[in-house]
Write a protein that holds these residues in place. Structure first.
Motif, mmCIF file in Angstrom:
data_model
loop_
_atom_site.group_PDB
_atom_site.id
_atom_site.type_symbol
_atom_site.label_atom_id
_atom_site.label_comp_id
_atom_site.label_asym_id
_atom_site.label_seq_id
_atom_site.Cartn_x
_atom_site.Cartn_y
_atom_site.Cartn_z
ATOM 1 N N LEU A 173 0.833 -1.204 0.000
ATOM 2 C CA LEU A 173 0.000 0.000 0.000
ATOM 3 C C LEU A 173 0.868 1.254 0.000
ATOM 4 C CD1 LEU A 173 -2.912 1.170 0.253
ATOM 5 C CD2 LEU A 173 -2.555 1.122 2.733
ATOM 6 N N ILE A 174 1.880 1.269 0.867
ATOM 7 C CA ILE A 174 2.765 2.439 0.970
ATOM 8 C C ILE A 174 3.552 2.623 -0.328
ATOM 9 C CG2 ILE A 174 4.771 3.395 2.155
ATOM 10 C CD1 ILE A 174 3.773 1.954 4.695
ATOM 11 N N ARG A 175 4.108 1.520 -0.852
ATOM 12 C CA ARG A 175 4.922 1.614 -2.068
ATOM 13 C C ARG A 175 4.096 2.098 -3.257
ATOM 14 N NH1 ARG A 175 6.509 -3.115 -2.049
ATOM 15 N NH2 ARG A 175 5.125 -4.052 -3.590
ATOM 16 N N THR A 176 2.893 1.559 -3.413
ATOM 17 C CA THR A 176 2.031 1.963 -4.526
ATOM 18 C C THR A 176 1.653 3.435 -4.411
ATOM 19 O OG1 THR A 176 1.132 -0.271 -4.715
ATOM 20 C CG2 THR A 176 -0.152 1.503 -5.698
ATOM 21 N N PHE A 177 1.307 3.864 -3.199
ATOM 22 C CA PHE A 177 0.927 5.257 -2.981
ATOM 23 C C PHE A 177 2.085 6.192 -3.322
ATOM 24 C CE2 PHE A 177 0.111 9.081 -0.456
ATOM 25 C CZ PHE A 177 -1.238 9.304 -0.725
ATOM 26 N N LYS A 178 3.287 5.834 -2.912
ATOM 27 C CA LYS A 178 4.437 6.689 -3.194
ATOM 28 C C LYS A 178 4.758 6.711 -4.680
ATOM 29 C CE LYS A 178 9.030 7.966 -1.589
ATOM 30 N NZ LYS A 178 10.130 7.688 -0.636
ATOM 31 N N GLN A 179 4.612 5.569 -5.355
ATOM 32 C CA GLN A 179 4.834 5.545 -6.799
ATOM 33 C C GLN A 179 3.844 6.458 -7.518
ATOM 34 O OE1 GLN A 179 4.453 1.357 -7.620
ATOM 35 N NE2 GLN A 179 6.632 0.927 -7.297
ATOM 36 N N ASP A 180 2.603 6.471 -7.060
ATOM 37 C CA ASP A 180 1.555 7.240 -7.733
ATOM 38 C C ASP A 180 1.594 8.721 -7.387
ATOM 39 O OD1 ASP A 180 0.661 4.970 -8.962
ATOM 40 O OD2 ASP A 180 -1.196 4.793 -7.811
ATOM 41 N N THR A 181 1.952 9.067 -6.161
ATOM 42 C CA THR A 181 1.860 10.454 -5.717
ATOM 43 C C THR A 181 3.210 11.119 -5.470
ATOM 44 O OG1 THR A 181 1.790 9.946 -3.343
ATOM 45 C CG2 THR A 181 -0.317 9.884 -4.562
ATOM 46 N N GLY A 182 4.273 10.313 -5.332
ATOM 47 C CA GLY A 182 5.573 10.870 -4.981
ATOM 48 C C GLY A 182 5.728 11.163 -3.506
ATOM 49 N N LEU A 183 4.729 10.773 -2.705
ATOM 50 C CA LEU A 183 4.721 11.073 -1.274
ATOM 51 C C LEU A 183 4.399 9.818 -0.484
ATOM 52 C CD1 LEU A 183 2.464 14.246 -1.536
ATOM 53 C CD2 LEU A 183 4.951 14.272 -1.209
ATOM 54 N N THR A 184 4.904 9.740 0.745
ATOM 55 C CA THR A 184 4.468 8.678 1.647
ATOM 56 C C THR A 184 3.098 9.052 2.207
ATOM 57 O OG1 THR A 184 5.410 9.672 3.636
ATOM 58 C CG2 THR A 184 6.859 8.236 2.319
ATOM 59 N N PRO A 185 2.324 8.083 2.695
ATOM 60 C CA PRO A 185 1.036 8.426 3.315
ATOM 61 C C PRO A 185 1.178 9.415 4.465
ATOM 62 C CG PRO A 185 1.099 6.079 2.837
ATOM 63 C CD PRO A 185 2.481 6.614 2.565
ATOM 64 N N GLY A 186 2.235 9.273 5.280
ATOM 65 C CA GLY A 186 2.435 10.186 6.400
ATOM 66 C C GLY A 186 2.674 11.612 5.943
ATOM 67 N N THR A 187 3.481 11.777 4.887
ATOM 68 C CA THR A 187 3.718 13.115 4.345
ATOM 69 C C THR A 187 2.448 13.689 3.746
ATOM 70 O OG1 THR A 187 6.044 12.633 3.889
ATOM 71 C CG2 THR A 187 5.053 14.432 2.657
ATOM 72 N N PHE A 188 1.695 12.851 3.040
ATOM 73 C CA PHE A 188 0.442 13.339 2.447
ATOM 74 C C PHE A 188 -0.531 13.784 3.530
ATOM 75 C CE2 PHE A 188 -3.887 12.846 0.963
ATOM 76 C CZ PHE A 188 -3.861 13.638 -0.171
ATOM 77 N N LEU A 189 -0.587 13.058 4.650
ATOM 78 C CA LEU A 189 -1.469 13.446 5.751
ATOM 79 C C LEU A 189 -1.076 14.819 6.295
ATOM 80 C CD1 LEU A 189 -3.730 12.833 7.774
ATOM 81 C CD2 LEU A 189 -2.019 11.632 9.182
ATOM 82 N N ALA A 190 0.231 15.044 6.479
ATOM 83 C CA ALA A 190 0.686 16.345 6.972
ATOM 84 C C ALA A 190 0.318 17.458 5.998
ATOM 85 C CB ALA A 190 2.205 16.314 7.193
ATOM 86 N N ILE A 191 0.501 17.203 4.702
ATOM 87 C CA ILE A 191 0.152 18.199 3.683
ATOM 88 C C ILE A 191 -1.350 18.466 3.687
ATOM 89 C CG2 ILE A 191 0.062 18.597 1.186
ATOM 90 C CD1 ILE A 191 2.699 16.936 1.046
ATOM 91 N N SER A 192 -2.149 17.403 3.817
ATOM 92 C CA SER A 192 -3.603 17.570 3.833
ATOM 93 C C SER A 192 -4.038 18.411 5.024
ATOM 94 C CB SER A 192 -4.293 16.203 3.870
ATOM 95 O OG SER A 192 -4.008 15.464 2.707
ATOM 96 N N ARG A 193 -3.373 18.221 6.165
ATOM 97 C CA ARG A 193 -3.686 19.037 7.335
ATOM 98 C C ARG A 193 -3.358 20.500 7.084
ATOM 99 N NH1 ARG A 193 -1.461 14.551 11.722
ATOM 100 N NH2 ARG A 193 -3.539 13.723 12.268
ATOM 101 N N VAL A 194 -2.222 20.751 6.424
ATOM 102 C CA VAL A 194 -1.851 22.133 6.111
ATOM 103 C C VAL A 194 -2.831 22.736 5.113
ATOM 104 C CG1 VAL A 194 -0.085 23.559 4.994
ATOM 105 C CG2 VAL A 194 0.591 21.845 6.686
ATOM 106 N N GLU A 195 -3.222 21.976 4.095
ATOM 107 C CA GLU A 195 -4.168 22.497 3.105
ATOM 108 C C GLU A 195 -5.528 22.786 3.742
ATOM 109 O OE1 GLU A 195 -3.543 23.267 -0.286
ATOM 110 O OE2 GLU A 195 -1.544 23.155 0.590
ATOM 111 N N PHE A 196 -5.978 21.918 4.654
ATOM 112 C CA PHE A 196 -7.225 22.175 5.376
ATOM 113 C C PHE A 196 -7.084 23.440 6.219
ATOM 114 C CE2 PHE A 196 -9.836 21.821 9.187
ATOM 115 C CZ PHE A 196 -11.096 21.581 8.651
ATOM 116 N N ALA A 197 -5.931 23.571 6.885
ATOM 117 C CA ALA A 197 -5.694 24.762 7.706
ATOM 118 C C ALA A 197 -5.734 26.024 6.856
ATOM 119 C CB ALA A 197 -4.342 24.642 8.411
ATOM 120 N N LYS A 198 -5.178 25.972 5.666
ATOM 121 C CA LYS A 198 -5.233 27.137 4.775
ATOM 122 C C LYS A 198 -6.684 27.530 4.492
ATOM 123 C CE LYS A 198 -0.947 26.455 2.111
ATOM 124 N NZ LYS A 198 -0.454 26.150 0.746
#
Length: 247
Positions: A173-198
């Motif tokens: 799951l982690i490897r596929t997600f990183k291949q598709d998005t360039g990000l780990t799930p943990g990094t994407f979660l942090a980014i999503s929190r920042v985008e929601f905060a914006k």
């Protein structure tokens, strides 16, 4: 290095559009992504922009088009200051990632910066999408994980739970997600929190409330993470103005 709160930058907004203008900044970003189409213009200095791991050196007069959800970072070269505009557009148009060196399109971009008018934006997008193929879609497991994390900011399910939900090994799951998005799930979660905060800061919510709403453990963690991905403090971002403020 100049402290983030002292960087000369502005945010101007209208529905579906945000313009960030940053002047003589050496501030760097962590690799991140946006839900919007991003189009950057280099005004002064040089910028090293890495999209899905491929680096590009950008010079004054260059445009870079970054599709929604594409992992990227755009940072100064050898610590030297640079000035740039960045447009974030909510749009169904999906041009491919590209670096553009065209005086005509650069002038069109500056016309958007001057007015943020729908007509100028439409003209720019038309020029950018000529002979441009849309990005590849995410695989189903990556799309489902992306949507789950984005809607579970305060209490996200564990990767073990998610892997079982998708009938995959956690590592797959982690490897596929990183291949598709360039990000780990943990990094994407942090980014999503920042985008929601914006989004909540744009709506005028109190910074302390936004920190909690976004799922951060405390104010310090919120501030540090926000700066890492936005290269602006929450307060700087919150003070951005609407285009209607000019009227």
């Amino acid at each position: 290095m100049t402290h983030t709160r002292h960087v000369n930058q502005t945010f101007i907004r209208q529905p579906g559009v945000e313009l960030r203008s940053t002047w003589q900044s050496t501030q760097a970003y962590k690799r991140h992504s946006h839900a919007q189409l991003s189009i950057g213009a280099i005004l002064e200095g040089q910028t090293c922009c890495s999209c899905n791991g491929e680096p590009f050196i950008l010079y004054p007069g260059d445009l870079i088009v970054i599709p929604a959800h594409m992992a990227h970072s755009c940072n100064p070269v050898e610590g030297q200051p640079r000035s740039y505009h960045m447009l974030y557009l909510d749009t169904d148009i999906e041009p491919a990632m590209q670096v553009i060196r065209s005086e005509a399109l650069f002038r069109q971009y500056l016309a958007v910066v001057d007015t943020l008018s729908p007509e100028a934006i439409a003209a720019l997008l038309s020029g950018l999408t000529e002979n441009s193929a849309p990005p590849d879609p995410l695989r189903p497991s990556s799309l489902a994980l992306l949507q789950t994390l984005r809607h579970s900011l305060q209490e996200p399910p564990s990767l073990d739970v998610l892997a079982r939900r998708f009938s995959l090994r956690k590592e797959t799951l982690i490897r596929t997600f990183k291949q598709d998005t360039g990000l780990t799930p943990g990094t994407f979660l942090a980014i999503s929190r920042v985008e929601f905060a914006k989004a909540r800061l744009r709506a005028g919510d109190d910074i302390a409330d936004v920190s909690y709403q976004s799922g951060f453990a405390d104010q310090s963690h919120f501030h540090k993470t926000f700066v890492s991905y936005a290269a602006a403090t929450p307060r700087q971002y919150a003070t951005g103005r609407s285009i209607s403020d000019n009227n």
